[in-house]
Motif scaffolding. Structure first.
Motif, PDB file in Angstrom:
ATOM      1  N   LEU A  42       0.824  -1.206   0.000  1.00 51.64           N
ATOM      2  CA  LEU A  42       0.000   0.000   0.000  1.00 51.64           C
ATOM      3  C   LEU A  42       0.859   1.257   0.000  1.00 51.64           C
ATOM      4  O   LEU A  42       0.551   2.234  -0.698  1.00 51.64           O
ATOM      5  CB  LEU A  42      -0.952  -0.003   1.203  1.00 51.64           C
ATOM      6  CG  LEU A  42      -2.079  -1.022   1.160  1.00 51.64           C
ATOM      7  CD1 LEU A  42      -2.831  -1.034   2.493  1.00 51.64           C
ATOM      8  CD2 LEU A  42      -3.027  -0.739   0.019  1.00 51.64           C
ATOM      9  N   GLU A  43       1.948   1.246   0.755  1.00 54.28           N
ATOM     10  CA  GLU A  43       2.856   2.388   0.774  1.00 54.28           C
ATOM     11  C   GLU A  43       3.506   2.582  -0.589  1.00 54.28           C
ATOM     12  O   GLU A  43       3.650   3.707  -1.062  1.00 54.28           O
ATOM     13  CB  GLU A  43       3.912   2.206   1.862  1.00 54.28           C
ATOM     14  CG  GLU A  43       3.349   2.345   3.265  1.00 54.28           C
ATOM     15  CD  GLU A  43       4.332   1.957   4.351  1.00 54.28           C
ATOM     16  OE1 GLU A  43       5.417   1.411   4.048  1.00 54.28           O
ATOM     17  OE2 GLU A  43       3.999   2.200   5.529  1.00 54.28           O
ATOM     18  N   GLN A  44       3.877   1.484  -1.244  1.00 58.47           N
ATOM     19  CA  GLN A  44       4.475   1.557  -2.572  1.00 58.47           C
ATOM     20  C   GLN A  44       3.468   2.134  -3.576  1.00 58.47           C
ATOM     21  O   GLN A  44       3.814   2.990  -4.391  1.00 58.47           O
ATOM     22  CB  GLN A  44       4.922   0.162  -3.014  1.00 58.47           C
ATOM     23  CG  GLN A  44       5.593   0.124  -4.366  1.00 58.47           C
ATOM     24  CD  GLN A  44       5.986  -1.300  -4.770  1.00 58.47           C
ATOM     25  OE1 GLN A  44       5.651  -2.263  -4.091  1.00 58.47           O
ATOM     26  NE2 GLN A  44       6.686  -1.419  -5.878  1.00 58.47           N
ATOM     27  N   LEU A  45       2.234   1.700  -3.497  1.00 56.57           N
ATOM     28  CA  LEU A  45       1.202   2.216  -4.380  1.00 56.57           C
ATOM     29  C   LEU A  45       0.986   3.706  -4.134  1.00 56.57           C
ATOM     30  O   LEU A  45       0.868   4.490  -5.079  1.00 56.57           O
ATOM     31  CB  LEU A  45      -0.111   1.459  -4.173  1.00 56.57           C
ATOM     32  CG  LEU A  45      -1.299   1.916  -5.003  1.00 56.57           C
ATOM     33  CD1 LEU A  45      -1.009   1.777  -6.493  1.00 56.57           C
ATOM     34  CD2 LEU A  45      -2.541   1.138  -4.624  1.00 56.57           C
ATOM     35  N   GLY A  46       0.958   4.106  -2.877  1.00 59.31           N
ATOM     36  CA  GLY A  46       0.799   5.521  -2.548  1.00 59.31           C
ATOM     37  C   GLY A  46       1.928   6.364  -3.113  1.00 59.31           C
ATOM     38  O   GLY A  46       1.697   7.458  -3.638  1.00 59.31           O
ATOM     39  N   ALA A  47       3.144   5.862  -3.026  1.00 61.97           N
ATOM     40  CA  ALA A  47       4.296   6.586  -3.571  1.00 61.97           C
ATOM     41  C   ALA A  47       4.189   6.706  -5.085  1.00 61.97           C
ATOM     42  O   ALA A  47       4.493   7.760  -5.663  1.00 61.97           O
ATOM     43  CB  ALA A  47       5.591   5.874  -3.176  1.00 61.97           C
ATOM     44  N   GLN A  48       3.732   5.653  -5.752  1.00 65.49           N
ATOM     45  CA  GLN A  48       3.556   5.700  -7.207  1.00 65.49           C
ATOM     46  C   GLN A  48       2.474   6.692  -7.592  1.00 65.49           C
ATOM     47  O   GLN A  48       2.619   7.428  -8.572  1.00 65.49           O
ATOM     48  CB  GLN A  48       3.211   4.313  -7.756  1.00 65.49           C
ATOM     49  CG  GLN A  48       4.353   3.331  -7.732  1.00 65.49           C
ATOM     50  CD  GLN A  48       3.938   1.944  -8.207  1.00 65.49           C
ATOM     51  OE1 GLN A  48       2.772   1.682  -8.463  1.00 65.49           O
ATOM     52  NE2 GLN A  48       4.904   1.049  -8.302  1.00 65.49           N
ATOM     53  N   GLU A  49       1.402   6.735  -6.819  1.00 63.56           N
ATOM     54  CA  GLU A  49       0.325   7.684  -7.097  1.00 63.56           C
ATOM     55  C   GLU A  49       0.812   9.119  -6.939  1.00 63.56           C
ATOM     56  O   GLU A  49       0.499   9.979  -7.757  1.00 63.56           O
ATOM     57  CB  GLU A  49      -0.877   7.429  -6.176  1.00 63.56           C
ATOM     58  CG  GLU A  49      -1.656   6.206  -6.531  1.00 63.56           C
ATOM     59  CD  GLU A  49      -2.829   5.949  -5.590  1.00 63.56           C
ATOM     60  OE1 GLU A  49      -2.864   6.545  -4.490  1.00 63.56           O
ATOM     61  OE2 GLU A  49      -3.695   5.159  -5.954  1.00 63.56           O
ATOM     62  N   GLU A  50       1.583   9.381  -5.891  1.00 61.85           N
ATOM     63  CA  GLU A  50       2.111  10.723  -5.677  1.00 61.85           C
ATOM     64  C   GLU A  50       3.047  11.124  -6.807  1.00 61.85           C
ATOM     65  O   GLU A  50       3.002  12.253  -7.294  1.00 61.85           O
ATOM     66  CB  GLU A  50       2.843  10.801  -4.340  1.00 61.85           C
ATOM     67  CG  GLU A  50       1.927  10.838  -3.140  1.00 61.85           C
ATOM     68  CD  GLU A  50       2.691  10.964  -1.840  1.00 61.85           C
ATOM     69  OE1 GLU A  50       3.843  11.476  -1.845  1.00 61.85           O
ATOM     70  OE2 GLU A  50       2.140  10.560  -0.800  1.00 61.85           O
ATOM     71  N   ALA A  51       3.891  10.189  -7.245  1.00 64.59           N
ATOM     72  CA  ALA A  51       4.851  10.490  -8.308  1.00 64.59           C
ATOM     73  C   ALA A  51       4.161  10.750  -9.638  1.00 64.59           C
ATOM     74  O   ALA A  51       4.640  11.579 -10.434  1.00 64.59           O
ATOM     75  CB  ALA A  51       5.855   9.333  -8.443  1.00 64.59           C
ATOM     76  N   SER A  52       3.050  10.071  -9.893  1.00 67.37           N
ATOM     77  CA  SER A  52       2.368  10.232 -11.177  1.00 67.37           C
ATOM     78  C   SER A  52       1.258  11.285 -11.125  1.00 67.37           C
ATOM     79  O   SER A  52       0.676  11.607 -12.146  1.00 67.37           O
ATOM     80  CB  SER A  52       1.782   8.886 -11.631  1.00 67.37           C
ATOM     81  OG  SER A  52       0.719   8.502 -10.781  1.00 67.37           O
ATOM     82  N   ALA A  57      -0.699   3.489 -12.475  1.00 65.94           N
ATOM     83  CA  ALA A  57      -0.974   2.455 -13.479  1.00 65.94           C
ATOM     84  C   ALA A  57      -0.157   1.224 -13.120  1.00 65.94           C
ATOM     85  O   ALA A  57       0.953   1.333 -12.599  1.00 65.94           O
ATOM     86  CB  ALA A  57      -0.601   2.950 -14.862  1.00 65.94           C
ATOM     87  N   PRO A  58      -0.695   0.027 -13.392  1.00 66.88           N
ATOM     88  CA  PRO A  58       0.085  -1.176 -13.094  1.00 66.88           C
ATOM     89  C   PRO A  58       1.347  -1.226 -13.928  1.00 66.88           C
ATOM     90  O   PRO A  58       1.365  -0.764 -15.073  1.00 66.88           O
ATOM     91  CB  PRO A  58      -0.868  -2.327 -13.455  1.00 66.88           C
ATOM     92  CG  PRO A  58      -2.052  -1.718 -14.104  1.00 66.88           C
ATOM     93  CD  PRO A  58      -1.979  -0.248 -13.961  1.00 66.88           C
ATOM     94  N   GLU A  59       2.401  -1.746 -13.326  1.00 67.10           N
ATOM     95  CA  GLU A  59       3.656  -1.871 -14.059  1.00 67.10           C
ATOM     96  C   GLU A  59       3.528  -2.942 -15.126  1.00 67.10           C
ATOM     97  O   GLU A  59       2.915  -3.979 -14.914  1.00 67.10           O
ATOM     98  CB  GLU A  59       4.796  -2.227 -13.092  1.00 67.10           C
ATOM     99  CG  GLU A  59       5.106  -1.119 -12.109  1.00 67.10           C
ATOM    100  CD  GLU A  59       6.275  -1.468 -11.212  1.00 67.10           C
ATOM    101  OE1 GLU A  59       7.039  -2.399 -11.538  1.00 67.10           O
ATOM    102  OE2 GLU A  59       6.413  -0.822 -10.172  1.00 67.10           O
ATOM    103  N   LYS A  60       4.116  -2.662 -16.284  1.00 66.77           N
ATOM    104  CA  LYS A  60       4.089  -3.632 -17.384  1.00 66.77           C
ATOM    105  C   LYS A  60       5.255  -4.591 -17.209  1.00 66.77           C
ATOM    106  O   LYS A  60       6.371  -4.181 -16.891  1.00 66.77           O
ATOM    107  CB  LYS A  60       4.194  -2.906 -18.734  1.00 66.77           C
ATOM    108  CG  LYS A  60       3.006  -2.029 -18.987  1.00 66.77           C
ATOM    109  CD  LYS A  60       3.111  -1.339 -20.318  1.00 66.77           C
ATOM    110  CE  LYS A  60       1.888  -0.430 -20.508  1.00 66.77           C
ATOM    111  NZ  LYS A  60       1.955   0.344 -21.718  1.00 66.77           N
TER     112      LYS A  60
END
Length: 62
Positions: A42-52, A57-60
């Motif tokens: 969840l923390e990783q997803l939050g960081a990805q959301e903040e960065a984007s 989006a899911p990693e390919k």
């Protein structure tokens, strides 16, 4: 066997009873702490959301 449609009031009572039974059945589960691995995801997803700037989006796959 003929189909019997419950009244709106009966439907509300039935839904309330189902909700109460589910809350009772899953109360212990709801109070359990999240596993550390899930928290990390969840923390990783939050960081990805903040960065984007939005929903990540899911990693390919490579």
């Amino acid at each position: 066997m003929p189909k019997i449609d419950p009244s709106p009031e009966d439907k509300a009572v039935i839904q309330s009873q189902i909700a109460s039974a589910l809350r009772c059945a899953y109360e212990d589960t709801l109070n359990e702490p999240l596993p550390d691995q899930f928290v990390a995801l969840l923390e990783q997803l939050g960081a990805q959301e903040e960065a984007s700037g939005g929903i990540a989006a899911p990693e390919k796959p490579a």
